[in-house]
Design an enzyme around this catalytic site. Structure first.
Site: not given
Ligand code: 26Q
Length: 836
Positions: A376, A569-570, A575, A677, A681
């Protein structure tokens, strides 16, 4: 564990079978009263809608139970191939309205509640969000399992039952304040605890070679501290099809034996402390959506999820097939949601070899034909690495196995590239250096038969860049699965007015076959249809305003005719919420200079959470709020420009927001957003995108046509070509508008009483090393925004574009995404559920 299984096994199925539950209005009224009065002990004087919501949820849950059981039985009897979606995050949001929609009882139940004097909307919005995820990745997991149930695929979601989900965001003095989200405090009617399917998870200790009863050598992992994984199941109903799948979330509980030993040794305090440590494992969701490297608790969580889920699948397998794993890979498949659960690759090897006695090669063949990995992110800083030292201490047997996997892998790769030691060093699962680290993405690629990205561009960039060496070695492993969103939640449920108009116009087939929205295309030319479409959009905008005014107690005067320009979004530098803010300041500057004739009234809404440790992201929130304060309190902006930060953006907030959006801001630096995503929406609800050629934006534009999309900005190739000689200061010098914007920022116009507050933000965008090249895209963005306003001024034209965006959003259903996962990776057969 309860040991009364003997009694249960004697229960006669015909004794516990129930009469079918009624689906008529009065059936719901009766059940509702029963739960409200008898179970919950509430009456007409109860002050909160919460318990009424709970009573209704119990009545709805009852209707899911028989279907759940029948689904389970169908899968079992057919002994079908299954797949498991392993994810550290499932961002489910609320359940009640979705459950009613999927059971097909929304109207009946609404009427039933109405007869009791209850507004159903009040009950729906009294439910807490299940916020067990950060953002895109977690919500994707929730949308995907919804589609699996709708497509009747035998898929189980496995995740963690965090006691505290995503924090609640408050804004105080313009700054983000985090409050813990104790979402289970009032209980959760949607989950069923199943103690009887608990598993024990090992940590620490050491390994030893022992000789088993057949004289064979076996690795034993001993002297461990064990934690119990207790499953909680949530029903996942398909759309009006009788299927109810399962989301199984694990809770960490101290094991009895673990405590007993220490109690007996008389170390009471130590034993209680150890219990707390054990139960900490699923206490809280990590609130970062990029990697927070090296945190021991996070590694514990990941292994806990992987081990519990694999033990569960294997326990079920051995119950049916004994110790014969020869058909396991034909029948089972695991999808890893990013590298977060990828320790499962080593864990499956361990279970097959150490517990079930398979040899390395046999276990490796099974592992590499059952594991599939979804990536991702391309951001190098977000790639997971774990120190070898930490792994050796916490998971010694798994570290041994990873070294062995790497040894085999390096042997294979060096036959492909003899002597190319630089390449082998790059590809190795174990990174050498001052501190050895395990590269989880490399483990995931080596251990999986499938590696996919989440949008076409993203997959191409993975193949050419980040994973180029692996692509050269195994081109056929790589594939793309462009993300989607579930049209049940993101159109049918959240925008019932628009959904009704669509159904009235083209029938209701679109709900499960979203490409049918294409049939709306000709209606873009129908003036009467446009009129109705526009009225629905205006009403949604009004509702959004009303809600803001109630919640934010703002006295701002909103205008529904204004362009609703939304970025939710975050908060992340890539972004580029900052680019949006620069443009708002530019608009404000124009108003102050009296350049107003040509502009369209605009209401800019920005929402999102910042990771609590992400300094720059928190500064961006503060900047948005400070700029909003100045703009909104200036009488000259009245009826022309509003800027608002939306507090505590989450799933249920997006359900309220997306019907009322005109313009969808998707402005990330090209090549950085894997997919997005939120863009899907908003498109589905008739918003028009202003966006860069990034992630799924590219495919959105391809579907809707260039003339219905506002494109701007450098391409990914141009961004990369600029690196090394990017000169933002020179760009500012040549752009009058940008100069004035920067002057306002740098003069402290937005932080008069907080001198220097935004210096680091300003410094970051003016730096030749700014990875996100915000300044580079400003001119092009401002021009695209001009085109937006020209289009918006022509109401008919805008409404046509809005209709065409919705009409061409069919590709972005997770039903399509899951169809592709299934055809190309899982290869499951749909299982229509047989109801007795
Ligand atoms: C990893 C290690 C330690 C703590 C946290 C994490 C961690 C947690 C969540 C790393 C990444 C995430 C989330 C990533 C994320 O949401 N990525 C998004 O995924 C979406 C679905 O595929 C995409 O549409 C987005 O582009 C992408 O940024």
């Amino acid at each position: 564990m309860p040991n009364d299984q003997f009694v249960i096994s004697k229960l006669n199925p015909s004794i516990i079978s129930l009469p079918e539950q009624g689906m008529k209005k009065n059936d719901f009224i009766n059940d509702f009263k029963q739960y409200y009065v008898h179970l919950l002990g509430r009456d007409e004087h109860c002050q909160t809608p919460y318990y009424a919501g709970e009573a209704l949820s119990l009545a709805i849950r009852d209707r899911l139970m028989e279907r759940w059981k029948a689904t389970h039985l169908t899968y079992k009897n057919n002994d079908c191939r299954r797949s498991y979606y392993l994810s550290m995050e499932f961002l489910m949001g609320r359940t009640l309205s979705n459950a009613m929609l999927n059971l097909g009882v929304t109207d009946t139940v609404t009427q039933a509640m109405y007869d009791l004097g209850i507004e159903i909307e009040e009950l729906i919005s009294s439910e807490q969000d299940a916020g067990l995820g950060n953002g895109g990745l977690g919500r994707l997991a929730a949308c995907l399992i919804d589609s699996c149930a709708t497509l009747q695929l035998p898929v189980i979601g496995y995740g963690l039952r965090y006691e505290y989900g995503m924090f609640t965001q408050n804004i105080v003095n313009g700054e983000q304040i985090e409050k813990p989200d104790h979402w289970l405090r009032q209980g959760n009617v949607w989950e069923i605890e199943r103690l009887e399917y608990s598993h024990s998870i090992k940590f620490g200790g050491h390994t030893e070679l022992q000789i088993d009863e057949n004289g064979k050598q076996r690795h034993c992992w001993i002297a461990t501290s064990n934690i119990l994984a207790v499953p909680f199941d949530t029903p996942i109903p398909g759309y009006q099809n009788g299927t109810v799948n399962t989301l199984r979330l694990w809770k960490a509980v101290a094991t009895e034996e673990f405590n007993l030993e220490e109690f007996n040794a008389g170390d009471y305090a130590e034993a209680v402390a150890a219990k707390i440590t054990a139960e900490n494992v699923t206490m809280v969701l990590y609130p970062n959506d990029a990697n927070e490297n090296g945190k021991e608790l996070r590694l514990r969580q990941q292994y806990f999820l992987a081990s519990a889920s694999l033990q569960d699948v294997i326990a079920h397998w051995t119950m049916m097939h004994g110790n014969d794993f020869s058909h396991f890979a034909e029948k089972r498949c695991f999808q890893l949601n990013d590298t977060h659960p990828s320790i499962a690759i080593a864990e499956l090897m361990r279970l097959l070899m150490d517990i079930h006695g398979l040899m390395w090669d046999e276990a490796w063949t099974i592992t590499t034909s059952t594991m599939a990995y979804t990536n991702h992110t391309l951001l190098p800083e977000a790639l997971e690495k774990w120190p070898v030292k930490l792994m050796q201490r916490l998971l010694p047997r798994l570290m041994d196995i990873i070294f062995e996997i790497n040894r085999h892998f390096i042997t294979e790769a060096s036959m492909h590239w003899p002597g190319d030691s630089e390449r082998l060093r790059r590809m190795s699962i174990v990174e050498e250096g001052e501190e050895q680290q395990v590269r989880m993405a490399h483990l995931a690629i080596v251990g999986s038969f499938s590696v996919n990205g989440v949008a076409r561009l993203h997959t191409e960039l993975l193949q050419q860049g980040l994973f180029g060496d692996f692509y050269a070695l195994w081109p056929r492993k790589f594939n793309n699965k462009t993300n989607g969103v579930t049209p049940r939640r993101w159109l049918a449920a959240c925008n019932p007015e628009l959904a009704s108009l669509i159904t009235e116009t083209i029938g209701d087939g679109w709900v499960t076959d979203l490409m049918q929205l294409k049939k709306l295309e000709p209606y873009a030319e129908d003036a009467q249809f446009r009129h109705r479409w526009r009225a629905i959009k205006q009403a949604a905008k009004q509702r959004l305003i009303d809600h803001k005014q109630r919640k934010h107690d703002t006295k701002l005067h909103f205008n529904v005719d204004a362009l609703f320009d939304v970025q939710v979004k975050r908060i992340h530098e890539y972004k580029r919420q900052l680019l949006n803010v620069l443009h708002v300041i530019h608009l404000y500057n124009g108003i102050k200079k009296g350049d107003i004739e040509s502009r369209v009234p605009r209401c800019v809404l920005i929402g999102g959470k910042a990771a609590p440790g992400y300094r720059m992201a928190k500064k961006i929130i503060k900047l948005i709020n400070n700029v909003a304060e100045i703009i909104n309190s200036d009488p000259e902006t009245e009826n022309k420009l509003i800027l608002l930060f939306l507090q505590d953006y989450r799933v249920s907030a997006m359900e309220r927001i997306c019907p009322g959006v005109d313009l969808s801001e998707q402005v990330s630096t090209a090549g950085k957003e894997a997919s997005g995503t939120g863009n899907m929406k908003l498109m589905m609800n008739g918003a028009i995108t202003i966006g860069t050629l990034d992630g799924a934006n590219i495919e959105i534009r391809e579907e809707v046509g260039d003339e219905n999309f506002f494109l701007f900005g450098l391409t990914e190739e141009q961004v990369e070509a600029r690196r090394g000689h990017y000169d933002p200061v020179a760009i500012i010098d040549q752009d009058k508008d940008l100069q004035q914007v920067m002057h306002l920022l740098e003069s402290g116009y937005f932080n008069q009483f907080e001198p220097g507050l935004f210096d680091d933000l300003i410094g970051s965008i003016k730096s030749p090393n700014d990875p996100w090249m915000t300044i580079a895209d400003f001119r092009s963005f401002a021009e695209a925004q001009k085109r937006v306003e020209d289009a918006y001024r022509d109401k008919d034209q805008w409404t046509k574009m809005s209709i065409l965006n919705c009409a061409n959003s069919g590709k972005f259903s997770t039903d399509r995404t899951i169809g592709e996962y299934n055809r190309e990776i899982w290869k499951l057969t749909p299982q229509p559920v047989i109801h007795q």
